[in-house]
Design a protein around this motif. Structure first.
Motif, PDB file in Angstrom:
ATOM      1  N   LEU A  54       1.772  10.851  -3.280  1.00 58.76           N
ATOM      2  CA  LEU A  54       2.207  10.092  -2.118  1.00 58.76           C
ATOM      3  C   LEU A  54       1.943  10.905  -0.849  1.00 58.76           C
ATOM      4  O   LEU A  54       1.889  12.137  -0.894  1.00 58.76           O
ATOM      5  N   PRO A  55       1.791  10.236   0.287  1.00 56.79           N
ATOM      6  CA  PRO A  55       1.556  10.973   1.542  1.00 56.79           C
ATOM      7  C   PRO A  55       2.699  11.928   1.860  1.00 56.79           C
ATOM      8  O   PRO A  55       3.845  11.714   1.441  1.00 56.79           O
ATOM      9  N   ALA A  62       0.838  -1.190   0.000  1.00 64.85           N
ATOM     10  CA  ALA A  62       0.000   0.000   0.000  1.00 64.85           C
ATOM     11  C   ALA A  62       0.882   1.252   0.000  1.00 64.85           C
ATOM     12  O   ALA A  62       1.962   1.252   0.601  1.00 64.85           O
ATOM     13  N   PRO A  63       0.447   2.321  -0.652  1.00 68.73           N
ATOM     14  CA  PRO A  63       1.260   3.548  -0.699  1.00 68.73           C
ATOM     15  C   PRO A  63       1.122   4.375   0.574  1.00 68.73           C
ATOM     16  O   PRO A  63       0.716   5.538   0.553  1.00 68.73           O
ATOM     17  N   THR A  64       1.474   3.750   1.696  1.00 66.46           N
ATOM     18  CA  THR A  64       1.390   4.420   2.995  1.00 66.46           C
ATOM     19  C   THR A  64       2.730   4.303   3.708  1.00 66.46           C
ATOM     20  O   THR A  64       3.512   3.385   3.452  1.00 66.46           O
ATOM     21  N   LEU A  65       2.971   5.214   4.617  1.00 69.12           N
ATOM     22  CA  LEU A  65       4.198   5.156   5.408  1.00 69.12           C
ATOM     23  C   LEU A  65       4.242   3.909   6.263  1.00 69.12           C
ATOM     24  O   LEU A  65       5.299   3.288   6.433  1.00 69.12           O
ATOM     25  N   GLU A  66       3.091   3.511   6.788  1.00 73.51           N
ATOM     26  CA  GLU A  66       3.048   2.329   7.647  1.00 73.51           C
ATOM     27  C   GLU A  66       3.437   1.081   6.874  1.00 73.51           C
ATOM     28  O   GLU A  66       4.222   0.243   7.348  1.00 73.51           O
ATOM     29  N   ALA A  67       2.895   0.938   5.644  1.00 71.84           N
ATOM     30  CA  ALA A  67       3.221  -0.237   4.835  1.00 71.84           C
ATOM     31  C   ALA A  67       4.694  -0.232   4.439  1.00 71.84           C
ATOM     32  O   ALA A  67       5.348  -1.279   4.384  1.00 71.84           O
ATOM     33  N   TYR A  82       6.533  10.994   2.537  1.00 73.83           N
ATOM     34  CA  TYR A  82       6.794   9.631   2.074  1.00 73.83           C
ATOM     35  C   TYR A  82       8.167   9.503   1.419  1.00 73.83           C
ATOM     36  O   TYR A  82       8.940   8.582   1.741  1.00 73.83           O
TER      37      TYR A  82
END
Length: 401
Positions: A197-198, A166-171, A201
Motif C-alpha cells: 500500500l502507499p 483503487a488502492p490510493t489515498l485519493e480513492a 495509507y
C-alpha cells in the motif's frame, strides 16, 4: 504404463497445473519422484516458514498426535488457550482482544465479513470497501471481496454491498463516508504481485474509518506471523486495526487460520453466530504454538529482515531485473519485460521454485531459516534463469524516421 500426470488427470479436478510430483523435503529443498532436488523459494506460497521437516514442526505434530488430536468445539484444550493468549500478545490486542481459530485464511476472512455484517446490524451501515488487486480467498464470501473478474464472474451474483476502489489515498478519501461499514485491505497485496500500500495509507485508513464509524479489517494471511520481519505488517505502520486475519506461516504448513479482534469489536460475535468443527483443534494449536515460539526464541524475525535485504540487494544488476518491492521475505522482483512466466518455467527446469503472480513479477517467499548457502544458491539459479530468458527477447532497434 501410466504416469503421475495421467493419475492426476483421471482423479483430480482440473483446477490448475501441477509442476512436479514432490515426495519429500528437508530444510529449503524438496525432491520429486525422480529424486531431483529443487530449492524451494516459494515456501508453499508463504507457508513453510521453517522449511520442510523442521524438527520443531515434526516434534510438535508427533507429541500432540500421540496425546490428543481433535475434540469438538464443545470443549477447550490447553494448546488452544495457549495459542489464543500468544496471538493476543504478539498482535498487542490488549486484554479486550479475542481470537477465533479457523482452518485457513479464507475461513478467517469469511468470519471477518460476518464481523462487518454484525457491526452493520448495530450501526445501519452496509457498504464494504475493498481494494482493486486484492485477493482474500475463493469461497463465496471471500470471493465477493476479491475484485478480480476472472475469479468472480463464473460465480456471480456474489454478496451485495461490496465496492472496489483503487488502492490510493485519493480513492480512499473519496469513497469513505458514513455508509461504509468496513474497509478490507492487505498491507501488501501478494497475489497482485507483492504490491505494498502507499506510504501513509494504513494510518490514514485508520483515521478515516474511526471518523466514520467503520471497521478497519486487515488481511495479513500472507504478511502475518513474521513474514515481513514484524509479527504483523500493521505494526510497522504504528496503527491498531479493528480486526486482522492470519494463516499461512502461522503453523508452518499445518492448516490453521485465525481472526483476531481488537477493542469493542471483540464483543460483536455471540454464541450461535459462528463456529467450526476443526478450528482450533489441539493438534493444529500445538503445532502453531511450537512454530511461533521457535520463531520468537530463535531470533528468526531478525533473520527475515536481514536475509530479505540481502536478497533484494543480490538481485540488483541481474539480467531483466528492474527493481524489487515488499518487506522481509515477501519479495516481488520486477522485470523489465512481461516474461515472468518464462522465467518461472526456466527456473523450475534448473531446480528453483518461484512463481509469477503478474506478467512482470517474480514472487519469492522462502523459509525464515535460510542462510548463506540458500541465498547463494538462489542467486546463482535465478541469475541463470534470467540470463537464459534474456537471450530469447528480441533486441529492439530504432525504426528510421
Amino acid at each position: 504404463m501410466t504416469t503421475w500426470q495421467d493419475d492426476a488427470s483421471r482423479d483430480l479436478m482440473s483446477l490448475g497445473g501441477r509442476l512436479a510430483l514432490l515426495t519429500r523435503g528437508e530444510g529449503s529443498h524438496v525432491w520429486d519422484a525422480n529424486d531431483r532436488r529443487y530449492l524451494d523459494f516459494l515456501g508453499g506460497i508463504a507457508v513453510n516458514c521453517l522449511g520442510h521437516a523442521h524438527p520443531v514442526f515434526v516434534d510438535a505434530v508427533s507429541k500432540q498426535a500421540a496425546t490428543l488430536a481433535h475434540i469438538s468445539n464443545y470443549f477447550a484444550s490447553p494448546a488452544q488457550l495457549e495459542l489464543a493468549a500468544r496471538l493476543k500478545r504478539l498482535a498487542r490486542t490488549g486484554d479486550e482482544g479475542r481470537v477465533f481459530l479457523a482452518n485457513s485464511g479464507t475461513e478467517a476472512n469469511e468470519m471477518a465479513i460476518k464481523l462487518a455484517r454484525l457491526h452493520g446490524g448495530k450501526t445501519g451501515k452496509s457498504t464494504i470497501l475493498v481494494l482493486e488487486g486484492a485477493f482474500h480467498g475463493r469461497t463465496m464470501g471471500a470471493l465477493s471481496i476479491t475484485p478480480k473478474a476472472a475469479y468472480r464472474e463464473p460465480f456471480e451474483p456474489v454478496l451485495p454491498g461490496i465496492r472496489a476502489i483503487a488502492p490510493t489515498l485519493e480513492a480512499l478519501e473519496e469513497a469513505m463516508d458514513d455508509s461504509v461499514v468496513a474497509l478490507f485491505a492487505e498491507p501488501i497485496q501478494g497475489e497482485a504481485g507483492v504490491v505494498p500500500l502507499p506510504d501513509g495509507y494504513l494510518a490514514r485508513a485508520r483515521e478515516l474509518t474511526s471518523q466514520h464509524g467503520a471497521l478497519l479489517v486487515l488481511d495479513e494471511v500472507q504478511t502475518g506471523s513474521g513474514r515481513t520481519g514484524e509479527w504483523f505488517a500493521f505494526q510497522r505502520a504504528g496503527i491498531v486495526p479493528d480486526a486482522v486475519t492470519v494463516a499461512k506461516s502461522i503453523a508452518a504448513g499445518f492448516p490453521l487460520g485465525a481472526l483476531l479482534t481488537f477493542g469493542a469489536t471483540s464483543d460483536l460475535f455471540y454464541p450461535g453466530t459462528h463456529n467450526s468443527t476443526f478450528g482450533g483443534n489441539p493438534l493444529a494449536s500445538a503445532v502453531a504454538n511450537a512454530v511461533l515460539d521457535h520463531i520468537e526464541t530463535a531470533g528468526l524475525l531478525e533473520n527475515v529482515t536481514a536475509r530479505g535485504a540481502e536478497l533484494r540487494a543480490g538481485v540488483e544488476g541481474l539480467p531483466l531485473v528492474s527493481g524489487t518491492r515488499g518487506e522481509g521475505l515477501l519479495i516481488g522482483i520486477t522485470l523489465a519485460a512481461p516474461v515472468a512466466g518464462e522465467v518461472r518455467a526456466v527456473a523450475h527446469e534448473r531446480g528453483l521454485i518461484v512463481n509469477a503472480p503478474a506478467d512482470d513479477v517474480i514472487r519469492i517467499a522462502p523459509a525464515y531459516t535460510i542462510g548463506d548457502d540458500e541465498v547463494s544458491e538462489f542467486l546463482a539459479l535465478f541469475g541463470e534463469a534470467l540470463a537464459a530468458v534474456a537471450t530469447t527477447i528480441p533486441t529492439q532497434t530504432e525504426t528510421p524516421a
